[in-house]
Motif scaffolding. Structure first.
Motif, PDB file in Angstrom:
ATOM      1  N   ARG A   9       0.821  -1.210   0.000  1.00 18.92           N
ATOM      2  CA  ARG A   9       0.000   0.000   0.000  1.00 18.92           C
ATOM      3  C   ARG A   9       0.859   1.266   0.000  1.00 18.92           C
ATOM      4  N   TYR A  10       2.108   1.133   0.422  1.00 17.46           N
ATOM      5  CA  TYR A  10       2.964   2.303   0.597  1.00 17.46           C
ATOM      6  C   TYR A  10       3.816   2.621  -0.623  1.00 17.46           C
ATOM      7  N   HIS A  11       3.653   1.890  -1.713  1.00 18.00           N
ATOM      8  CA  HIS A  11       4.270   2.311  -2.967  1.00 18.00           C
ATOM      9  C   HIS A  11       3.520   3.547  -3.471  1.00 18.00           C
ATOM     10  N   PRO A  12       4.209   4.643  -3.735  1.00 13.49           N
ATOM     11  CA  PRO A  12       3.509   5.854  -4.174  1.00 13.49           C
ATOM     12  C   PRO A  12       2.608   5.646  -5.385  1.00 13.49           C
ATOM     13  N   MET A  13       3.035   4.821  -6.351  1.00 10.70           N
ATOM     14  CA  MET A  13       2.226   4.663  -7.551  1.00 10.70           C
ATOM     15  C   MET A  13       1.019   3.764  -7.309  1.00 10.70           C
ATOM     16  N   ALA A  14       1.066   2.898  -6.309  1.00  8.79           N
ATOM     17  CA  ALA A  14      -0.144   2.181  -5.908  1.00  8.79           C
ATOM     18  C   ALA A  14      -1.128   3.155  -5.255  1.00  8.79           C
ATOM     19  N   ALA A  15      -0.597   4.072  -4.449  1.00  9.20           N
ATOM     20  CA  ALA A  15      -1.452   5.101  -3.849  1.00  9.20           C
ATOM     21  C   ALA A  15      -2.045   6.017  -4.917  1.00  9.20           C
ATOM     22  N   GLU A  16      -1.269   6.302  -5.976  1.00 11.76           N
ATOM     23  CA  GLU A  16      -1.789   7.108  -7.079  1.00 11.76           C
ATOM     24  C   GLU A  16      -2.943   6.380  -7.773  1.00 11.76           C
ATOM     25  N   ALA A  17      -2.798   5.069  -7.944  1.00 10.01           N
ATOM     26  CA  ALA A  17      -3.891   4.289  -8.542  1.00 10.01           C
ATOM     27  C   ALA A  17      -5.151   4.394  -7.689  1.00 10.01           C
ATOM     28  N   ARG A  18      -4.997   4.312  -6.389  1.00  9.37           N
ATOM     29  CA  ARG A  18      -6.152   4.414  -5.487  1.00  9.37           C
ATOM     30  C   ARG A  18      -6.859   5.755  -5.650  1.00  9.37           C
ATOM     31  N   THR A  19      -6.092   6.833  -5.737  1.00 10.55           N
ATOM     32  CA  THR A  19      -6.688   8.161  -5.914  1.00 10.55           C
ATOM     33  C   THR A  19      -7.454   8.247  -7.228  1.00 10.55           C
TER      34      THR A  19
END
Length: 360
Positions: free
Chosen positions: A129-139
């Motif tokens: 969950r803490y990969h920035p691009m995974a967080a970008e996908a969530r947004t």
């Protein structure tokens, strides 16, 4: 003085590969690691000297109840997670416990309830969950850029058990629990996809296989292939394997919506692939242009690669801010971990009975 206003004193139970990752992450936050335990008192002393840790505890039970420790990290074999986490919570400690939280859903639900009642921070490192691009996908899912999610699919592949001579304590069901590949890495994939999409896996059908090893066929699976339906009408599939030669740690998922698709590859985590009818793009990790949640996790400029250890350090930072009460809960909790244990049981039941199973 309230200890939670200071850097929490950390004790780590178990200093194998993942325990050393925990130790590195804690030290990167500036918090002290005051003690460790290992498989024997002698081994604990050796590792404490090697890793420059002040104290070697005689046992993990002594560590998790010690007055010298504020936060306990449980990195021992799976069959000891439940008892050590319960001891720590009842002793008033904050707890970070490796997954699987327990080896049965009933135990996991009981432990999650105890954690909630304790008022202590109880976290599990679903750190992808803490990969920035995974967080970008969530947004991008949350703000509607993908449209309605129709399909989720992907795989999580490793090769470290692909040879007949390969073995580890995780292969033993008595120590590792009834599931290996799915509980160990499939749970990471499912937690991440649920977190990115906001969907919950509601129903599954699965097949599994175990390869013959030196000494016989193990009691835990090497491969799981899963079809799934979510609570919001999407369908999907995932292949989980620890016997795929050349695949070291390939967690890959794609989310297909009515407007766009998103794909993330943990072995190439600096980009997020965004697909559309008109054009496809590779969005690069650059804090200047990412969403606020992704930028928060992007601690170095674009072009300076980030990886797994950075994710772990960000997770521990969130745990520490939660302990201090200075931010909303962002970390994966025991409730999240208990859900993955329930999902694992549904997968095993489906593979055994060759039928669809609802996830409680």
């Amino acid at each position: 003085m309230d200890r939670t206003t200071m850097s929490p004193r950390t004790g780590i139970a178990g200093l194998g590969m993942i325990g050393r990752v925990h130790l590195d992450a804690v030290r990167r936050t500036g918090a002290p690691v005051v003690g460790i335990s290992a498989s024997s008192p002698g081994r604990a002393k050796e590792v404490a000297h090697e890793m420059d840790v002040p104290r070697a505890f005689e046992s993990s039970e002594e560590l998790v109840t010690s007055d010298e420790v504020d936060v306990v990290h449980i990195c021992t074999p799976n069959d000891s997670h439940a008892s050590l986490a319960e001891l720590a919570l009842r002793a008033g400690k904050h707890v970070v416990c490796e997954k699987p939280l327990t080896t049965s859903a009933a135990q996991a639900d009981t432990l999650a309830a105890l954690a909630a009642a304790s008022g202590r921070v109880a976290a599990v490192p679903f750190v992808y969950r803490y990969h920035p691009m995974a967080a970008e996908a969530r947004t991008r899912v949350a703000d509607g850029r993908t449209g309605e999610i129709r399909l989720v699919h992907g795989h999580y592949l490793q090769d470290w058990l692909s040879l007949p001579s390969d073995t580890n304590w995780r292969v033993d069901a008595a120590t590792g629990g009834p599931s290996r590949a799915f509980a160990d890495i499939g749970s990471h994939w499912c937690d991440l996809v649920e977190w990115v999409t906001g969907h919950r896996i509601a129903e599954v059908t699965a097949v599994s296989q175990a390869v013959v090893r030196d000494g016989g066929t193990p009691g835990t699976e090497d491969v799981v292939q899963l079809l799934l339906r979510t609570d919001r009408g999407a369908t999907g599939s995932v292949t989980v394997s620890q016997i795929s030669p050349g695949r070291k740690n390939r967690l890959w998922f794609e989310v297909d919506g009515t407007r766009a698709s998103l794909a993330f590859d943990q072995e190439n985590p600096e980009t997020l692939l965004v697909g559309g009818r008109g054009e496809n793009a590779a969005v690069l990790r650059d804090p200047a242009v990412l969403s606020p949640d992704a930028a928060r996790l992007s601690v170095v400029p674009g072009g300076h690669p980030m990886g797994y250890l950075d994710c772990f350090a960000a997770f521990v930072r969130d745990v520490h801010t939660a302990i201090r009460g200075t931010s909303p809960v962002r970390h994966p909790t025991f409730d999240d971990a208990a859900r993955m244990v329930r999902l694992t049981e549904a997968v095993l039941e489906s593979a055994t009975h060759r039928t669809w199973r609802e996830v409680p």
